[in-house]
Scaffold this active site. Structure first.
Site, PDB file in Angstrom:
ATOM      1  CE  LYS A   1      -3.431  -2.335   3.152  1.00  0.00           C
ATOM      2  NZ  LYS A   1      -3.676  -2.322   4.450  1.00  0.00           N
ATOM      3  N   GLY A   2       2.314   1.339   0.560  1.00  0.00           N
ATOM      4  CA  GLY A   2       3.045   2.245   0.959  1.00  0.00           C
ATOM      5  C   GLY A   2       3.322   3.606  -0.478  1.00  0.00           C
TER       6      GLY A   2
ATOM      7  CD  GLU B   1       8.075  -1.031  -2.543  1.00  0.00           C
ATOM      8  OE1 GLU B   1       7.670  -0.199  -1.929  1.00  0.00           O
ATOM      9  OE2 GLU B   1       8.400  -1.776  -2.295  1.00  0.00           O
ATOM     10  CG  ASP B   2       6.873   1.770   0.251  1.00  0.00           C
ATOM     11  OD1 ASP B   2       7.494   0.922  -0.065  1.00  0.00           O
ATOM     12  OD2 ASP B   2       6.010   1.750   1.417  1.00  0.00           O
TER      13      ASP B   2
ATOM     14  CG  ASP C   1      14.236  -1.873   5.832  1.00  0.00           C
ATOM     15  OD1 ASP C   1      15.550  -1.442   6.191  1.00  0.00           O
ATOM     16  OD2 ASP C   1      13.236  -2.816   5.817  1.00  0.00           O
TER      17      ASP C   1
ATOM     18  CE  LYS D   1      14.208   2.574   6.812  1.00  0.00           C
ATOM     19  NZ  LYS D   1      12.819   1.577   7.893  1.00  0.00           N
TER      20      LYS D   1
ATOM     21  CB  VAL E   1      10.145   7.381   7.740  1.00  0.00           C
ATOM     22  CG1 VAL E   1      11.874   8.048   8.263  1.00  0.00           C
ATOM     23  CG2 VAL E   1      10.746   6.293   6.852  1.00  0.00           C
TER      24      VAL E   1
ATOM     25  CG  ASP F   1       2.167   0.785   7.677  1.00  0.00           C
ATOM     26  OD1 ASP F   1       3.049   0.296   7.244  1.00  0.00           O
ATOM     27  OD2 ASP F   1       1.533  -0.276   8.369  1.00  0.00           O
TER      28      ASP F   1
ATOM     29  NE  ARG G   1      -0.931   1.717   5.062  1.00  0.00           N
ATOM     30  CZ  ARG G   1       0.316   0.928   4.711  1.00  0.00           C
ATOM     31  NH1 ARG G   1       1.447   1.635   4.195  1.00  0.00           N
ATOM     32  NH2 ARG G   1      -0.166  -0.336   5.179  1.00  0.00           N
TER      33      ARG G   1
HETATM   34  P1  IMP Z   1      12.553  -4.593   2.102  1.00  0.00           P
HETATM   35  O1  IMP Z   1      12.229  -5.513   1.118  1.00  0.00           O
HETATM   36  O2  IMP Z   1      13.747  -5.118   2.700  1.00  0.00           O
HETATM   37  O3  IMP Z   1      13.039  -3.122   1.243  1.00  0.00           O
HETATM   38  O4  IMP Z   1      10.763  -3.510   2.763  1.00  0.00           O
HETATM   39  C1  IMP Z   1      10.396  -3.171   1.672  1.00  0.00           C
HETATM   40  C2  IMP Z   1       9.169  -2.969   2.196  1.00  0.00           C
HETATM   41  O5  IMP Z   1       9.228  -2.547   4.298  1.00  0.00           O
HETATM   42  C3  IMP Z   1       8.471  -1.242   2.120  1.00  0.00           C
HETATM   43  O6  IMP Z   1       7.838  -1.675   0.714  1.00  0.00           O
HETATM   44  C4  IMP Z   1       7.881  -1.060   2.939  1.00  0.00           C
HETATM   45  O7  IMP Z   1       6.663  -1.543   3.518  1.00  0.00           O
HETATM   46  C5  IMP Z   1       8.880  -1.638   4.185  1.00  0.00           C
HETATM   47  N1  IMP Z   1       9.368  -0.609   5.044  1.00  0.00           N
HETATM   48  C6  IMP Z   1      10.788  -0.901   5.547  1.00  0.00           C
HETATM   49  N2  IMP Z   1      10.798   0.354   6.081  1.00  0.00           N
HETATM   50  C7  IMP Z   1      10.097   0.435   6.661  1.00  0.00           C
HETATM   51  C8  IMP Z   1       9.934   2.452   7.142  1.00  0.00           C
HETATM   52  O8  IMP Z   1      10.482   2.758   7.938  1.00  0.00           O
HETATM   53  N3  IMP Z   1       8.207   2.220   7.407  1.00  0.00           N
HETATM   54  C9  IMP Z   1       7.974   1.951   6.946  1.00  0.00           C
HETATM   55  N4  IMP Z   1       7.722   1.000   5.922  1.00  0.00           N
HETATM   56  C10 IMP Z   1       8.774  -0.073   6.375  1.00  0.00           C
HETATM   57 MG    MG Z   2       6.512  -0.772  -0.057  1.00  0.00          MG
END
Ligand code: IMP
Ligand code: MG
Length: 178
Positions: free
Chosen positions: A42-43, A99-100, A103, A131, A153, A159, A165
């Protein structure tokens, strides 16, 4: 007591950066023509809505949704599951994934693999936030809004437990309270 939120990136700064990203994307797609934006739910909903309004390149809008198994601390943090797919075939189309936040990179890496297998004419990635300190998988990001430190964040689509959100800016939520 409600958790303390500290502004990380203001509404004005977000708007400025989104406009710059749109200029870059339009510049790169002047010759390719129509695009398909795929927002990762949803982000990304707020970012995609603002970005789309800034783009002059004609584009379709699609959404995809994934969920991570478990949480950050789970044994297999890289496991990603598709819970909603796009409605139209992207074969032969120019695709931009929106993408939002990146991470660990597992989500984006999974989605790139999934969509590449459908043979789009091109596939690029755009994320508002990244990040770098948390990166576990290398995944190419073509358009990046901001690098941020390893903090949680919320706001502008992001969220904490499905809340916040709707904030028009990006805030850090106090780690002692989450
Ligand atoms: P990744 O697969 O570890 O890169 O995670 C990505 C997903 O984790 C993002 O699309 C978010 O939904 C969630 N996410 C990671 N860090 C944050 C944050 O600081 N705030 C909110 N959602 C986060
Ligand atoms: Mg996301």
């Amino acid at each position: 007591m409600p958790p303390t939120l500290t502004t990380l990136i203001s509404e004005e700064l977000i708007a400025e950066r989104v406009a710059e990203l749109a200029v870059e994307i339009d510049r790169d797609h002047g010759d390719t023509g129509e695009l398909v934006l795929i927002g990762v739910l949803k982000g990304s909903f707020m970012f995609l809505a603002d970005l789309a309004r800034r783009l002059t390149t004609p584009h379709r809008v699609e959404f995809i949704a994934v969920s991570s198994y478990g949480d950050r601390e789970s044994e297999d943090p890289g496991a990603v599951r598709l819970i909603l797919d796009v409605r139209h075939d992207i074969g032969g189309r120019h695709v931009l994934m929106v993408e939002d936040i990146v991470d660990t990179g597992h989500t984006l890496s999974y989605l790139v693999r999934l969509l590449k297998a459908r043979l789009p004419a091109s596939l690029k990635t755009c994320t508002l936030l990244r990040k770098p300190d948390r990166s576990q998988v290398d995944v190419a990001i073509d358009y990046l809004g901001f690098d941020i430190p390893d903090v949680w964040v919320v706001g502008y689509g992001l969220d904490y437990n499905q809340l916040y959100r709707n904030l028009p800016y990006l805030a850090v939520i106090d780690p002692d309270q989450v």
